[in-house]
Design a protein around this motif. Structure first.
Motif, PDB file in Angstrom:
ATOM      1  N   LEU A 114      20.158  -3.408  46.754  1.00 51.50           N
ATOM      2  CA  LEU A 114      19.609  -4.679  46.281  1.00 51.50           C
ATOM      3  C   LEU A 114      20.719  -5.710  46.111  1.00 51.50           C
ATOM      4  CD1 LEU A 114      16.980  -3.353  43.712  1.00 51.50           C
ATOM      5  CD2 LEU A 114      16.553  -4.247  46.009  1.00 51.50           C
ATOM      6  N   LYS A 115      21.846  -5.264  45.578  1.00 50.32           N
ATOM      7  CA  LYS A 115      22.994  -6.170  45.427  1.00 50.32           C
ATOM      8  C   LYS A 115      23.443  -6.688  46.787  1.00 50.32           C
ATOM      9  CE  LYS A 115      25.035  -4.371  41.163  1.00 50.32           C
ATOM     10  NZ  LYS A 115      26.061  -3.437  40.624  1.00 50.32           N
ATOM     11  N   ALA A 116      23.425  -5.796  47.764  1.00 51.98           N
ATOM     12  CA  ALA A 116      23.854  -6.182  49.113  1.00 51.98           C
ATOM     13  C   ALA A 116      22.901  -7.201  49.731  1.00 51.98           C
ATOM     14  CB  ALA A 116      23.951  -4.937  49.999  1.00 51.98           C
ATOM     15  N   GLU A 117      21.676  -7.246  49.225  1.00 54.10           N
ATOM     16  CA  GLU A 117      20.668  -8.164  49.752  1.00 54.10           C
ATOM     17  C   GLU A 117      20.545  -9.418  48.883  1.00 54.10           C
ATOM     18  OE1 GLU A 117      18.730  -7.736  52.520  1.00 54.10           O
ATOM     19  OE2 GLU A 117      19.858  -5.931  52.980  1.00 54.10           O
ATOM     20  N   SER A 118      21.489  -9.626  47.996  1.00 53.52           N
ATOM     21  CA  SER A 118      21.317 -10.697  47.004  1.00 53.52           C
ATOM     22  C   SER A 118      21.173 -12.081  47.646  1.00 53.52           C
ATOM     23  CB  SER A 118      22.457 -10.690  45.993  1.00 53.52           C
ATOM     24  OG  SER A 118      23.677 -10.951  46.652  1.00 53.52           O
ATOM     25  N   ASP A 119      21.829 -12.293  48.778  1.00 49.91           N
ATOM     26  CA  ASP A 119      21.680 -13.584  49.464  1.00 49.91           C
ATOM     27  C   ASP A 119      20.232 -13.790  49.915  1.00 49.91           C
ATOM     28  OD1 ASP A 119      24.269 -14.221  49.038  1.00 49.91           O
ATOM     29  OD2 ASP A 119      24.967 -13.762  51.074  1.00 49.91           O
ATOM     30  N   ALA A 120      19.668 -12.746  50.495  1.00 50.06           N
ATOM     31  CA  ALA A 120      18.290 -12.840  50.977  1.00 50.06           C
ATOM     32  C   ALA A 120      17.292 -12.911  49.827  1.00 50.06           C
ATOM     33  CB  ALA A 120      17.966 -11.640  51.872  1.00 50.06           C
ATOM     34  N   LEU A 121      17.613 -12.219  48.745  1.00 48.86           N
ATOM     35  CA  LEU A 121      16.674 -12.164  47.620  1.00 48.86           C
ATOM     36  C   LEU A 121      16.683 -13.441  46.787  1.00 48.86           C
ATOM     37  CD1 LEU A 121      17.268  -8.474  46.501  1.00 48.86           C
ATOM     38  CD2 LEU A 121      15.179  -9.398  47.496  1.00 48.86           C
ATOM     39  N   GLY A 122      17.830 -14.106  46.731  1.00 48.62           N
ATOM     40  CA  GLY A 122      17.917 -15.313  45.910  1.00 48.62           C
ATOM     41  C   GLY A 122      17.974 -14.978  44.430  1.00 48.62           C
ATOM     42  N   GLU A 123      17.562 -15.914  43.592  1.00 46.58           N
ATOM     43  CA  GLU A 123      17.599 -15.707  42.142  1.00 46.58           C
ATOM     44  C   GLU A 123      16.717 -14.529  41.753  1.00 46.58           C
ATOM     45  OE1 GLU A 123      19.120 -16.573  39.506  1.00 46.58           O
ATOM     46  OE2 GLU A 123      17.692 -15.754  38.056  1.00 46.58           O
ATOM     47  N   LEU A 126      16.944  -9.108  37.937  1.00 42.28           N
ATOM     48  CA  LEU A 126      17.519  -7.760  37.931  1.00 42.28           C
ATOM     49  C   LEU A 126      19.014  -7.779  38.235  1.00 42.28           C
ATOM     50  CD1 LEU A 126      16.677  -4.657  37.799  1.00 42.28           C
ATOM     51  CD2 LEU A 126      16.856  -4.733  40.284  1.00 42.28           C
ATOM     52  N   LEU A 127      19.421  -8.726  39.082  1.00 42.26           N
ATOM     53  CA  LEU A 127      20.811  -8.752  39.542  1.00 42.26           C
ATOM     54  C   LEU A 127      21.698  -9.669  38.702  1.00 42.26           C
ATOM     55  CD1 LEU A 127      20.186  -8.844  43.403  1.00 42.26           C
ATOM     56  CD2 LEU A 127      20.573  -6.857  41.935  1.00 42.26           C
ATOM     57  N   ASN A 128      21.106 -10.327  37.730  1.00 45.86           N
ATOM     58  CA  ASN A 128      21.914 -11.212  36.894  1.00 45.86           C
ATOM     59  C   ASN A 128      22.873 -10.400  36.031  1.00 45.86           C
ATOM     60  OD1 ASN A 128      20.589 -13.355  37.977  1.00 45.86           O
ATOM     61  ND2 ASN A 128      19.334 -13.785  36.176  1.00 45.86           N
ATOM     62  N   ARG A 132      19.356  -7.089  30.814  1.00 46.26           N
ATOM     63  CA  ARG A 132      18.849  -5.947  30.061  1.00 46.26           C
ATOM     64  C   ARG A 132      17.344  -5.975  29.945  1.00 46.26           C
ATOM     65  NH1 ARG A 132      22.193  -6.175  24.661  1.00 46.26           N
ATOM     66  NH2 ARG A 132      20.569  -4.737  24.102  1.00 46.26           N
ATOM     67  N   LEU A 133      16.706  -6.847  30.688  1.00 45.65           N
ATOM     68  CA  LEU A 133      15.250  -6.934  30.599  1.00 45.65           C
ATOM     69  C   LEU A 133      14.590  -5.710  31.227  1.00 45.65           C
ATOM     70  CD1 LEU A 133      14.287 -10.598  31.484  1.00 45.65           C
ATOM     71  CD2 LEU A 133      13.788  -9.361  29.374  1.00 45.65           C
ATOM     72  N   SER A 134      13.634  -5.140  30.512  1.00 48.27           N
ATOM     73  CA  SER A 134      12.960  -3.948  31.033  1.00 48.27           C
ATOM     74  C   SER A 134      11.703  -4.305  31.823  1.00 48.27           C
ATOM     75  CB  SER A 134      12.589  -3.008  29.888  1.00 48.27           C
ATOM     76  OG  SER A 134      11.724  -3.673  28.987  1.00 48.27           O
ATOM     77  N   VAL A 135      11.239  -5.544  31.655  1.00 50.59           N
ATOM     78  CA  VAL A 135      10.093  -6.049  32.404  1.00 50.59           C
ATOM     79  C   VAL A 135      10.497  -7.407  32.930  1.00 50.59           C
ATOM     80  CG1 VAL A 135       7.704  -6.825  32.268  1.00 50.59           C
ATOM     81  CG2 VAL A 135       8.447  -4.893  30.874  1.00 50.59           C
ATOM     82  N   LEU A 136      10.432  -7.590  34.243  1.00 50.33           N
ATOM     83  CA  LEU A 136      10.865  -8.874  34.767  1.00 50.33           C
ATOM     84  C   LEU A 136      10.073  -9.261  36.013  1.00 50.33           C
ATOM     85  CD1 LEU A 136      13.111  -8.220  37.300  1.00 50.33           C
ATOM     86  CD2 LEU A 136      14.304  -7.319  35.329  1.00 50.33           C
ATOM     87  N   PRO A 137       9.971 -10.581  36.253  1.00 44.32           N
ATOM     88  CA  PRO A 137       9.171 -11.054  37.376  1.00 44.32           C
ATOM     89  C   PRO A 137       9.903 -10.933  38.704  1.00 44.32           C
ATOM     90  CG  PRO A 137      10.106 -12.919  36.189  1.00 44.32           C
ATOM     91  CD  PRO A 137      10.533 -11.683  35.454  1.00 44.32           C
TER      92      PRO A 137
END
Length: 150
Positions: A114-123, A126-128, A132-137
DNA sequence: GCCAACGTTGGC
DNA sequence: GCCAACGTTGGC
């Protein structure tokens, strides 16, 4: 329809455990931001099921919201780890939905991927840093992209 | 097991 | 309302 990602520690409650029981009340969320996201959930919303605090953290399966929002019963139980003496039944502080099993992924989509795809994923929360959020959009595009990595 | 990040608590 | 202390999360 909104998409979500929910974390669980596999030692506590894994995707296999969810598969076994079929559906599970998502009790114990005691973070306001995570709670607020849960309040926005609707029956049928897709959920990426994520394993955290384990050897290979990542998305391991797909679940979905299978109930409307209701008060988390554990907040009123003094013996529960999640007991909140400040919460009143007439004005509950913590809410939850039931989460239903859909399927396991063929393989784990790891945090590393997922980190490797961060450019494609955008904001992506989870990657911030320090997240520590256990539920996120998750956006529809992110959801689709993540599953394309399967 | 370590430790950075960060949310919460509570004294003032 | 500030902020130090403390507890928890979660990757490594």
């Amino acid at each position: 329809m909104n998409h979500w990602l929910m974390k669980s520690e596999p030692d506590e409650f894994s995707i296999d455990a969810l598969k076994k029981v079929g559906r599970e009340p998502w009790s114990g969320v005691r973070n306001y931001q995570a709670r607020n996201f849960m309040k926005a959930m609707k029956v049928g919303d897709p959920i990426l099921f994520y394993h955290s605090s384990c050897a290979v953290p990542g998305v391991v399966g797909i679940a979905e919201v299978v109930s409307d929002l209701y008060p988390d019963p554990t907040q009123f139980k003094p013996k529960s780890d999640y007991y909140d003496p400040a919460s009143k039944p007439e004005e509950p502080r913590w809410w939850l939905v039931d989460v239903g099993f859909k399927r396991k992924l063929k393989r784990v989509i790891t945090l590393e991927q997922l980190k490797a795809e961060s450019d494609a994923l955008g904001e992506f929360a989870l990657l911030n840093r320090g997240n520590r959020l256990s539920v996120l959009p998750v956006t529809a595009a992110q959801y689709k992209h993540i599953l394309s990595l399967e």
